[in-house]
Each structure stands twice: as structure tokens, then as C-alpha cells.
Design a protein around this motif. Structure first.
Motif, PDB file in Angstrom:
ATOM      1  N   PRO A 203       0.754  -1.300   0.055  1.00 50.52           N
ATOM      2  CA  PRO A 203       0.084  -0.008   0.058  1.00 50.52           C
ATOM      3  C   PRO A 203       0.807   1.219  -0.189  1.00 50.52           C
ATOM      4  N   ARG A 218      -9.122  -0.096  -5.131  1.00 50.64           N
ATOM      5  CA  ARG A 218     -10.307  -0.683  -4.484  1.00 50.64           C
ATOM      6  C   ARG A 218     -11.484  -0.751  -5.253  1.00 50.64           C
ATOM      7  N   PHE A 230      -3.576  -6.652   0.187  1.00 44.77           N
ATOM      8  CA  PHE A 230      -2.372  -5.663   0.713  1.00 44.77           C
ATOM      9  C   PHE A 230      -1.117  -6.713   1.251  1.00 44.77           C
ATOM     10  N   GLU A 232       1.284  -6.298   3.546  1.00 45.05           N
ATOM     11  CA  GLU A 232       1.564  -5.284   4.580  1.00 45.05           C
ATOM     12  C   GLU A 232       2.823  -5.815   5.388  1.00 45.05           C
ATOM     13  N   GLN A 245      -4.324  -0.412   6.199  1.00 47.39           N
ATOM     14  CA  GLN A 245      -5.646  -0.680   6.047  1.00 47.39           C
ATOM     15  C   GLN A 245      -6.420   0.477   7.090  1.00 47.39           C
ATOM     16  N   SER A 246      -5.906   0.447   8.303  1.00 47.63           N
ATOM     17  CA  SER A 246      -6.310   1.722   9.296  1.00 47.63           C
ATOM     18  C   SER A 246      -5.910   2.914   9.012  1.00 47.63           C
ATOM     19  N   ILE A 250      -8.685   2.221   3.840  1.00 44.81           N
ATOM     20  CA  ILE A 250      -8.905   1.208   2.721  1.00 44.81           C
ATOM     21  C   ILE A 250      -8.813  -0.335   3.196  1.00 44.81           C
ATOM     22  N   ALA A 251      -9.817  -1.227   2.548  1.00 46.94           N
ATOM     23  CA  ALA A 251     -10.084  -2.298   3.119  1.00 46.94           C
ATOM     24  C   ALA A 251      -9.480  -3.302   2.011  1.00 46.94           C
ATOM     25  N   ALA A 252      -8.622  -4.398   2.218  1.00 46.00           N
ATOM     26  CA  ALA A 252      -8.484  -5.235   1.406  1.00 46.00           C
ATOM     27  C   ALA A 252      -9.054  -6.663   1.747  1.00 46.00           C
ATOM     28  N   VAL A 255      -4.692  -9.854   3.622  1.00 46.08           N
ATOM     29  CA  VAL A 255      -3.481  -8.836   4.094  1.00 46.08           C
ATOM     30  C   VAL A 255      -2.285  -9.757   4.294  1.00 46.08           C
ATOM     31  N   GLY A 272      -7.723 -12.682   6.239  1.00 46.46           N
ATOM     32  CA  GLY A 272      -8.877 -11.934   5.528  1.00 46.46           C
ATOM     33  C   GLY A 272     -10.060 -12.623   5.376  1.00 46.46           C
TER      34      GLY A 272
END
Length: 413
Positions: A203, A218, A230, A232, A245-246, A250-252, A255, A272
Motif C-alpha cells: 500500500p 479498490r 495488501f 503489509e 488499512q487503518s 482502505i479495506a483489502a 493482508v 482476510g
């Protein structure tokens, strides 16, 4: 305030490197983890003797304030007593038990509570393990092969930076898109969306996402019914307890997590949506080391320390102080340099207008910082940790003033 240059010998490390090149094949590709940013004749530490808190000591006894922090895997500080104690206690009951541990279940429950959108989780050992499992799960879920990606995702065949040893037909099933180019990704999905298994991306790395970019990614994935993954491995539990995400809102769909999750101990996870994660019943992803007691213990102890907002306010504050100090020091020295990246993952860019001169300036700067006891990477962004103090940051900024002076003398456009 000038920072005194240290009398710095690297003789022991140099001799050890020669021994390593004769027997350790990993040193055929590079002379240590710093080699990517330095030139052939540059001197830099390769081997560490010990690491504690915010500092590392090399085999020659040189001590450095460490802004690499295990390439982002250390967030609390090296050898954190709480984490080390939890790992030691877990090891007393056996390192590789034949069956599963309760701590595996409680950590999965914890990730489901903590990671935005997570309904299930699976555990592995490395970041490469996690990204590769995420891709495999998406290919099984979508029954498609093509992967669109951006960023560094590890060394496995589908994403390895170097093509040697990888069949061309494997590499052809992965395509790279351009970060912050939403139009380009949308056009690619319009053309090939029916063949795409997933979009997987970091991200953020150094440059932050432009306004609307992640939202557009998204939306494009939703339009084509394609899972968004994502990666991460670096940002998870570093930007915020809920990761990128936080932080970006934006939500994946999946993760990939590792590094800061266990303060440097070897564990990774994919978390996820249940609909995709249930594909674990069909794919191959198993190793006795995936259920080692040490990783679960380290992750629990690390997340205990990271609960609440105070740890993250401190990580960001330390990084902001460093970035602000570097900007002031560069301006005072009249050097065209500017801080880059998010404060918790800071970096520096030179702007001479000549890429070769900018690279030389970065090498000169990092070598000058080494002489003053500050460890930076010329070609990889840096990291703060909770063990750092305001005095550490002030000392790094003072060292940077002298380092910029060396750049001003050595690198003239």
C-alpha cells in the motif's frame, strides 16, 4: 554541534567476509545487506556481534544507532526483554511440538479482532511465504492465473526480482503495474480482468499514495470481482495496530503480515475474508516450522506492547523529529536534499538534477553518518523503534549536519 568522528576499524568484519565468500553461497550475490547502496570500494559493516534496544554493535566493536531495525522487523527495539522472556518461556516447553499449540489459535483470534476485515488467518514463517500463499489462495478462489502486482513481495518464482532460474512461462503469469497510476491499472483490468486472479500491492513504500489512488484500486477490483491483497509485511503493525488499512482507510480482501508482528522473530500470516481463506482446504501450504512455539509467543508479546495509541504516537513523533531535523540540516548546509516517506519509515532524497550525482551524495551522506555512529541504508528506507529516545534522534540530526557538510564539499553539481 559537531559530532566527533569515531576511529572506526572494519578489519575483523572484512576478514570474516572473505571467509564467508569461500563457503556461504549467499555472499556470492552481494557483500552484505548494505551492498546494494554502496560502491565496490566503499567500507561498511557486514557482520553484527549483538543488538540491543536502538543500537547494534558490529564484530569490530563499532556501535551504531540503528535505523534499519532488521529492515523493519523490529518495532519495539532489539532484544526486547518482554518478547525475549516470552520466547524463552515458550522454548522451555519444546521448539517444534508434533501437534498444534493453543497459542496458534489465540493468535488467530487476536488477528481476527485486530486486522480490519479479517475473518480467518493462517500462519507461516516469512514474508515471502505469506505473499505466495495469498497469491495461491486467490488463484484457487478465482480459478485464474494472472497476477497484477506492485512492490517487493519476496524471492519466490512468481515475483522474484531476478529472472535467473525462473521459467519464462511462470514470469508471464505476473505483470507489474505502476504505483499511483490508477488509470493504467483500470485500463489493464478492462483489458485482462477476466484472466486476473488478484491484485497484490504494497500500500505504500516511500512515496505515499496520491489522493484517491488506493480508493480507485479498490473500486476497480470490486468492479471486476477481483480480490485485492495488501502486502503489509513492512507496514503491518508499524503504521498503526491495524496497519495500512487503518491508516489509509482502505479495506483489502487479504493482508500479508510479518516483520513487526513479532519484533523480528520469524512468523508471518495471511488474514482476510473467510470465503478466500477457506481455500486452505484445497491448496498446499504446510510446514512443521509454521507452528513453532517461538513465533506465536513473540507475536503475542509484541502485540501486547503495541496495544493502545501511545506506542504509535511515539513511533510517528520520533520519525517526524528525524525528518524535520534532516530538512533543517540540509537547508543549513545548502544541500538539495529533502526527507521522504512516512515518518515511521523515513528516507532522504537528493535533488541535484543528476541521478548519478544524487546516488553519490547518498553514499557520501550514509558513509559520513557511519563514521559518526548512525547506521542507515543508502538504497532502502529506514525505520524508527520504540527503544529510540529523543536524545538518539537529536544525536542523529547533529551527525547529519556534519554529514551534509561533507556532501556539500564532495558532491557539487
Amino acid at each position: 554541534m559537531a559530532v566527533e568522528e569515531r576511529s572506526q576499524s572494519l578489519a575483523v568484519g572484512t576478514a570474516l567476509l572473505e571467509r564467508a565468500r569461500a563457503v556461504d553461497a549467499s555472499f556470492q550475490g552481494r557483500a552484505g545487506v548494505l551492498s546494494a547502496g554502496y560502491g565496490p570500494g566503499d567500507a561498511y559493516p557486514v557482520f553484527v556481534r549483538r543488538a540491543s534496544g536502538a543500537h547494534v554493535e558490529d564484530v569490530d566493536g563499532n556501535r551504531y544507532l540503528d535505523f534499519l531495525q532488521g529492515f523493519g522487523s523490529v518495532v519495539l527495539g532489539h532484544a526486547d526483554p518482554q518478547v525475549s522472556g516470552a520466547v524463552t518461556a515458550a522454548l522451555a516447553d519444546g521448539i517444534a511440538p508434533s501437534l498444534h499449540l493453543e497459542s496458534q489459535v489465540t493468535l488467530a483470534e487476536r488477528l481476527v479482532r485486530t486486522v480490519p476485515g479479517a475473518e480467518m488467518a493462517a500462519f507461516l514463517k516469512t514474508g515471502s511465504d505469506a505473499t505466495s500463499l495469498a497469491v495461491r489462495l486467490c488463484r484457487a478462489y478465482r480459478k485464474r492465473d494472472l497476477v497484477l502486482r506492485w512492490g517487493y513481495h519476496g524471492w519466490h518464482d512468481w515475483c522474484a526480482p531476478r529472472p535467473a532460474g525462473i521459467p519464462a512461462e511462470v514470469r508471464a503469469r505476473t505483470a507489474v503495474f505502476t504505483y499511483n497510476d490508477a488509470e493504467g491499472l483500470v485500463a489493464r483490468l478492462q483489458r485482462d480482468g477476466d484472466a486476473v486472479a488478484c491484485v497484490i500491492m504494497m500500500p505504500v513504500e516511500i512515496d505515499p499514495p496520491e489522493p484517491g489512488f488506493l480508493e480507485a484500486v479498490r473500486a476497480a477490483c470490486d468492479h471486476h470481482g477481483i480480490p485485492l491483497v495488501f502486502d503489509e509485511v513492512r507496514t503491518g503493525f508499524r503504521l498503526a495496530l491495524g496497519g495500512a488499512q487503518s491508516h489509509f482507510g482502505i479495506a483489502a480482501d487479504l493482508v500479508c503480515l510479518s516483520k513487526a508482528m513479532a519484533n523480528g522473530h520469524a512468523i508471518s500470516a495471511v488474514a482476510g475474508r473467510r470465503a478466500i481463506m477457506q481455500g486452505m482446504a484445497d491448496v498446499s501450504a504446510s510446514s512443521v516450522f509454521f507452528r513453532g512455539a517461538d513465533g506465536f509467543a513473540a507475536a503475542h508479546a509484541t502485540l501486547d506492547r503495541l496495544e493502545g495509541g501511545a506506542p504509535y504516537r511515539r513511533l510517528w513523533s520520533l520519525g517526524q523529529a528525524l525528518s524535520d531535523g534532516l530538512a533543517r540540516a540540509a537547508s543549513e548546509a545548502k544541500v538539495p536534499a529533502r526527507p521522504a516517506g512516512l515518518p515511521v519509515m523515513p528516507f532522504l532524497r537528493f535533488d541535484h538534477g543528476d541521478p548519478a550525482l544524487d546516488q553519490a551524495a547518498m553514499r557520501t551522506f550514509c558513509k559520513a553518518m557511519l563514521k559518526r555512529g548512525v547506521l542507515l541504508h543508502p538504497a532502502h528506507h529506514w525505520f524508527t523503534c520504540l527503544a529510540m529516545t529523543e536524545e538518539d534522534i537529536a544525536g542523529a540530526v547533529a551527525a547529519a549536519r556534519d554529514a551534509f557538510a561533507e556532501v556539500a564539499s564532495a558532491c557539487v553539481a
